[in-house]
Design an enzyme around this catalytic site. Sequence first.
Site, PDB file in Angstrom:
ATOM      1  N   LYS A   8       0.835  -1.203   0.000  1.00 37.87           N
ATOM      2  CA  LYS A   8       0.000   0.000   0.000  1.00 37.87           C
ATOM      3  C   LYS A   8       0.867   1.249   0.000  1.00 37.87           C
ATOM      4  CE  LYS A   8      -2.289   1.012   3.857  1.00 37.87           C
ATOM      5  NZ  LYS A   8      -3.341   1.181   4.881  1.00 37.87           N
ATOM      6  N   SER A  24      -5.107   3.669 -16.827  1.00 39.54           N
ATOM      7  CA  SER A  24      -4.110   3.281 -15.841  1.00 39.54           C
ATOM      8  C   SER A  24      -3.752   4.393 -14.872  1.00 39.54           C
ATOM      9  CB  SER A  24      -2.834   2.773 -16.505  1.00 39.54           C
ATOM     10  OG  SER A  24      -2.189   3.843 -17.150  1.00 39.54           O
ATOM     11  N   THR A  56      -7.444  -0.262 -11.511  1.00 39.38           N
ATOM     12  CA  THR A  56      -6.731  -0.057 -12.765  1.00 39.38           C
ATOM     13  C   THR A  56      -5.406  -0.799 -12.673  1.00 39.38           C
ATOM     14  OG1 THR A  56      -6.077   1.608 -14.415  1.00 39.38           O
ATOM     15  CG2 THR A  56      -5.628   2.140 -12.101  1.00 39.38           C
ATOM     16  N   TYR A  57      -4.490  -0.496 -13.583  1.00 42.19           N
ATOM     17  CA  TYR A  57      -3.178  -1.134 -13.559  1.00 42.19           C
ATOM     18  C   TYR A  57      -2.099  -0.048 -13.550  1.00 42.19           C
ATOM     19  CZ  TYR A  57      -3.151  -0.042 -18.522  1.00 42.19           C
ATOM     20  OH  TYR A  57      -3.192   0.624 -19.721  1.00 42.19           O
ATOM     21  N   GLY A  72      -6.776   8.358 -18.513  1.00 43.57           N
ATOM     22  CA  GLY A  72      -8.007   7.889 -19.135  1.00 43.57           C
ATOM     23  C   GLY A  72      -9.232   8.216 -18.295  1.00 43.57           C
ATOM     24  N   ALA A  73     -10.198   7.306 -18.312  1.00 46.72           N
ATOM     25  CA  ALA A  73     -11.467   7.537 -17.614  1.00 46.72           C
ATOM     26  C   ALA A  73     -11.265   7.803 -16.122  1.00 46.72           C
ATOM     27  CB  ALA A  73     -12.391   6.342 -17.821  1.00 46.72           C
ATOM     28  N   ALA A  74     -10.256   7.187 -15.507  1.00 45.05           N
ATOM     29  CA  ALA A  74      -9.993   7.390 -14.081  1.00 45.05           C
ATOM     30  C   ALA A  74      -9.672   8.846 -13.763  1.00 45.05           C
ATOM     31  CB  ALA A  74      -8.853   6.487 -13.624  1.00 45.05           C
TER      32      ALA A  74
END
Length: 113
Positions: A8, A24, A56-57, A72-74
């Site tokens: 984390k 990502s 995501t990655y 992107g969308a994130a």
Amino acid sequence: MIEVLKSKLHRVVVTEANLDYMGSITIDEALLEAAGMIAGEKVQIVDNNNGERLETYIIKGERNSGCICLNGAAARKVQVGDILIIISYALMDFEEAKHFEPKVVFPKSGNKL
């Protein structure tokens, strides 16, 4: 097999949000190493400012840049300056999990170690 916390990054700050990218999260390479995370790994992202949660990655970012960039969308789910918790999990045998120690990193100001 059970899924447990592997690593984390606790309370990193979003430095960029890039909508015009295929997806990502880009993370400073030094932070990845400290947390035992790798490029391509699936992560859960929790935004402390707005309560958003997404998966995501990872894409490896420039070492020691402090970069935490949602792509992107994130990028629509965060604001620059938001505080995130980035979590990765691992599958392991129940007995192994009892003794496993996750890596938890608490970056300083500027997402530095």
